[in-house]
Design a protein around this motif. Structure first.
Motif, PDB file in Angstrom:
ATOM      1  N   LEU A 100      29.103  13.256  34.452  1.00  0.00           N
ATOM      2  CA  LEU A 100      28.832  14.511  35.177  1.00  0.00           C
ATOM      3  C   LEU A 100      28.476  14.216  36.624  1.00  0.00           C
ATOM      4  CD1 LEU A 100      26.637  16.538  32.655  1.00  0.00           C
ATOM      5  CD2 LEU A 100      28.983  17.067  33.383  1.00  0.00           C
ATOM      6  N   LEU A 101      27.880  13.047  36.850  1.00  0.00           N
ATOM      7  CA  LEU A 101      27.477  12.695  38.220  1.00  0.00           C
ATOM      8  C   LEU A 101      28.682  12.588  39.153  1.00  0.00           C
ATOM      9  CD1 LEU A 101      24.690  10.102  37.317  1.00  0.00           C
ATOM     10  CD2 LEU A 101      24.366  12.433  38.186  1.00  0.00           C
ATOM     11  N   HIS A 102      29.888  12.341  38.583  1.00  0.00           N
ATOM     12  CA  HIS A 102      31.104  12.324  39.424  1.00  0.00           C
ATOM     13  C   HIS A 102      31.465  13.730  39.907  1.00  0.00           C
ATOM     14  CE1 HIS A 102      31.973   8.159  38.686  1.00  0.00           C
ATOM     15  NE2 HIS A 102      32.087   8.322  37.391  1.00  0.00           N
ATOM     16  N   LEU A 103      30.947  14.754  39.223  1.00  0.00           N
ATOM     17  CA  LEU A 103      31.352  16.136  39.534  1.00  0.00           C
ATOM     18  C   LEU A 103      30.354  16.794  40.491  1.00  0.00           C
ATOM     19  CD1 LEU A 103      32.457  17.253  35.943  1.00  0.00           C
ATOM     20  CD2 LEU A 103      33.831  16.187  37.741  1.00  0.00           C
ATOM     21  N   ARG A 104      29.741  15.987  41.336  1.00  0.00           N
ATOM     22  CA  ARG A 104      28.616  16.485  42.146  1.00  0.00           C
ATOM     23  C   ARG A 104      29.033  16.990  43.523  1.00  0.00           C
ATOM     24  NH1 ARG A 104      28.896  11.145  42.543  1.00  0.00           N
ATOM     25  NH2 ARG A 104      28.732  10.126  44.579  1.00  0.00           N
ATOM     26  N   GLU A 105      30.333  17.121  43.785  1.00  0.00           N
ATOM     27  CA  GLU A 105      30.761  17.400  45.166  1.00  0.00           C
ATOM     28  C   GLU A 105      30.851  18.893  45.468  1.00  0.00           C
ATOM     29  OE1 GLU A 105      30.644  14.775  46.789  1.00  0.00           O
ATOM     30  OE2 GLU A 105      31.268  13.113  45.507  1.00  0.00           O
ATOM     31  N   GLY A 106      29.894  19.658  44.999  1.00  0.00           N
ATOM     32  CA  GLY A 106      29.831  21.066  45.380  1.00  0.00           C
ATOM     33  C   GLY A 106      30.697  21.997  44.549  1.00  0.00           C
ATOM     34  N   HIS A 107      31.377  21.457  43.548  1.00  0.00           N
ATOM     35  CA  HIS A 107      32.281  22.272  42.731  1.00  0.00           C
ATOM     36  C   HIS A 107      31.473  23.143  41.760  1.00  0.00           C
ATOM     37  CE1 HIS A 107      35.847  23.426  40.636  1.00  0.00           C
ATOM     38  NE2 HIS A 107      35.509  22.823  39.515  1.00  0.00           N
ATOM     39  N   ARG A 108      31.945  24.401  41.587  1.00  0.00           N
ATOM     40  CA  ARG A 108      31.314  25.304  40.612  1.00  0.00           C
ATOM     41  C   ARG A 108      31.995  25.154  39.255  1.00  0.00           C
ATOM     42  NH1 ARG A 108      28.085  29.342  42.368  1.00  0.00           N
ATOM     43  NH2 ARG A 108      28.002  29.375  44.633  1.00  0.00           N
ATOM     44  N   PHE A 109      31.208  24.941  38.228  1.00  0.00           N
ATOM     45  CA  PHE A 109      31.774  24.950  36.872  1.00  0.00           C
ATOM     46  C   PHE A 109      30.683  25.300  35.870  1.00  0.00           C
ATOM     47  CE2 PHE A 109      30.194  20.778  35.359  1.00  0.00           C
ATOM     48  CZ  PHE A 109      29.905  20.129  36.542  1.00  0.00           C
ATOM     49  N   ASP A 110      31.128  25.628  34.656  1.00  0.00           N
ATOM     50  CA  ASP A 110      30.198  25.956  33.579  1.00  0.00           C
ATOM     51  C   ASP A 110      29.972  24.712  32.727  1.00  0.00           C
ATOM     52  OD1 ASP A 110      29.725  28.782  33.952  1.00  0.00           O
ATOM     53  OD2 ASP A 110      31.841  29.062  33.473  1.00  0.00           O
ATOM     54  N   LEU A 111      28.736  24.523  32.314  1.00  0.00           N
ATOM     55  CA  LEU A 111      28.380  23.353  31.516  1.00  0.00           C
ATOM     56  C   LEU A 111      27.802  23.817  30.182  1.00  0.00           C
ATOM     57  CD1 LEU A 111      28.005  20.294  31.304  1.00  0.00           C
ATOM     58  CD2 LEU A 111      25.817  20.556  32.497  1.00  0.00           C
ATOM     59  N   HIS A 112      28.425  23.370  29.101  1.00  0.00           N
ATOM     60  CA  HIS A 112      28.002  23.774  27.759  1.00  0.00           C
ATOM     61  C   HIS A 112      27.450  22.562  26.999  1.00  0.00           C
ATOM     62  CE1 HIS A 112      30.254  27.617  28.064  1.00  0.00           C
ATOM     63  NE2 HIS A 112      31.119  26.898  28.766  1.00  0.00           N
ATOM     64  N   GLY A 113      26.240  22.729  26.462  1.00  0.00           N
ATOM     65  CA  GLY A 113      25.656  21.674  25.634  1.00  0.00           C
ATOM     66  C   GLY A 113      24.607  22.288  24.730  1.00  0.00           C
ATOM     67  N   THR A 114      24.259  21.586  23.660  1.00  0.00           N
ATOM     68  CA  THR A 114      23.183  22.104  22.800  1.00  0.00           C
ATOM     69  C   THR A 114      21.863  22.049  23.569  1.00  0.00           C
ATOM     70  OG1 THR A 114      22.724  19.929  21.897  1.00  0.00           O
ATOM     71  CG2 THR A 114      24.314  21.287  20.677  1.00  0.00           C
ATOM     72  N   GLY A 115      20.836  22.688  23.028  1.00  0.00           N
ATOM     73  CA  GLY A 115      19.520  22.679  23.657  1.00  0.00           C
ATOM     74  C   GLY A 115      19.032  21.257  23.903  1.00  0.00           C
ATOM     75  N   ASP A 116      19.236  20.352  22.934  1.00  0.00           N
ATOM     76  CA  ASP A 116      18.831  18.944  23.081  1.00  0.00           C
ATOM     77  C   ASP A 116      19.530  18.293  24.258  1.00  0.00           C
ATOM     78  OD1 ASP A 116      17.161  18.872  20.958  1.00  0.00           O
ATOM     79  OD2 ASP A 116      18.466  17.706  19.628  1.00  0.00           O
ATOM     80  N   VAL A 117      20.810  18.571  24.388  1.00  0.00           N
ATOM     81  CA  VAL A 117      21.605  17.932  25.442  1.00  0.00           C
ATOM     82  C   VAL A 117      21.176  18.462  26.814  1.00  0.00           C
ATOM     83  CG1 VAL A 117      23.943  17.735  26.389  1.00  0.00           C
ATOM     84  CG2 VAL A 117      23.548  17.424  23.934  1.00  0.00           C
ATOM     85  N   LEU A 118      20.980  19.769  26.909  1.00  0.00           N
ATOM     86  CA  LEU A 118      20.551  20.342  28.187  1.00  0.00           C
ATOM     87  C   LEU A 118      19.140  19.871  28.539  1.00  0.00           C
ATOM     88  CD1 LEU A 118      22.035  23.956  28.041  1.00  0.00           C
ATOM     89  CD2 LEU A 118      23.043  21.873  29.002  1.00  0.00           C
TER      90      LEU A 118
END
Ligand code: MLT
Ligand code: MN
Ligand code: ZN
Length: 298
Positions: A100-118
């Motif tokens: 996910l750290l590669h996706l840090r360049e200002g791009h908007r996206f939705d992130l889905h994970g369980t409560g534990d993962v978030l």
């Protein structure tokens, strides 16, 4: 109309093939060009050919995106853009989330994970480079479905899992933050379960509803890493049901309808050798072995 299509961005376990510090026979064969090299497991899925959903974000993700023309910025979308509209995570392990750290360049996206993962994400200050006003967090239910991008739905279901490597020393921790995912569009269902410690009857029942199943193929035999002198843990101890043997995935999913593909392959797994007896065994049982770049249309 475009239909559900999945691209295998990466098909190996966290070590990759070859692994940087390994000279087991398979890593050696991969360096010599006798076994296909593989990057860490991730999938890209679309239903409309425009909006893409990533399943997991491993450290190898940047190279995987650059190697996949479908994930390049489109010429009609301004100076900065990406067809990657969302990411869904099956767990909080390094090879599921660190990319996910590669996706840090200002791009908007939705992130889905369980409560534990978030919660694991929120506990690590580095992920603050993905602020919630650009990268919206959505909690996946333990079992249920949510809307994904471009006609996709994302269904989560519980699977027996493991504690992430970086939390193994926490003796208070028993829960495992691992979920199975089924991505669906227009009645086509693709299951993605790259980490599973045991195939229970409930898991089998869920997988039987999918047109194609991508399943944890980390190890062929439970003690494979020990036998290769590559570690001291069994597959099950690492949260990975072995392919072979009693209670292994071949046995537990014998006769499952739909296509079956092993993914998240560790570099010790002899199914990576295309002329091995183990490769013949899985193919005779109706399984395929994933490779990077594989395209799957359920
Ligand atoms: C695992 O799933 O056990 C991982 O692939 C291990 C790792 O990332 O090294
Ligand atoms: Mn892994
Ligand atoms: Zn190796």
């Amino acid at each position: 109309m475009a239909r559900l299509t999945a691209l295998v961005l990466g098909s190996a376990a966290g070590g990759g093939v070859p692994q940087w510090n390994c000279r087991c026979r398979i890593c050696t064969a991969a360096r010599d060009g006798r076994v296909r090299p593989r990057t860490q497991t991730a999938l890209a899925v679309t239903a409309d050919g425009i909006h893409w959903l990533l399943l997991n974000a491993p450290p190898d993700l940047r190279g995987q995106i650059l190697a996949t023309p479908q994930l390049s910025p489109r010429p009609d979308a301004g100076p900065r853009s990406s067809p990657i509209a969302a990411v869904a995570l099956t767990g909080a392990e390094i090879d599921q989330m660190a990319g996910l750290l590669h996706l840090r360049e200002g791009h908007r996206f939705d992130l889905h994970g369980t409560g534990d993962v978030l919660a694991a994400l929120a506990a690590n200050p580095m992920f603050a480079v993905l602020p919630a006003d650009r990268v919206a967090r959505h909690t996946l239910p333990a079992a249920g479905r949510v809307a994904g991008p471009g006609r996709l739905t994302i269904e989560s279901f519980p699977v027996p899992g493991k504690i992430p490597l970086y939390r193994e020393d926490d003796t208070t921790e028993t829960a495992a933050a691992v979920t199975g995912l089924i991505v669906e569009a227009d009645g086509c269902r693709l299951a993605f379960v790259p980490e599973i410690a045991a195939v229970t009857p409930a898991v089998r029942e869920t997988l039987a509803t999918a047109d194609v199943v991508l399943l944890d193929g980390t190890v062929f035999t439970d003690d494979e890493l020990i036998a290769a002198g590559a570690g001291h843990k069994t597959g099950r101890r690492m949260g990975h049901v072995p392919i072979d043997g009693p209670g292994g995935s071949l046995q537990a999913l014998d006769g499952l309808p739909g296509r079956r593909i092993f993914i998240h392959l560790n570099n010790t797994n002899p199914v990576l050798l295309e002329d091995s007896a183990e490769r013949r065994t899985v193919e005779r049982a109706g399984w395929k072995v994933a490779h990077d770049g594989m395209e799957i249309v359920p």
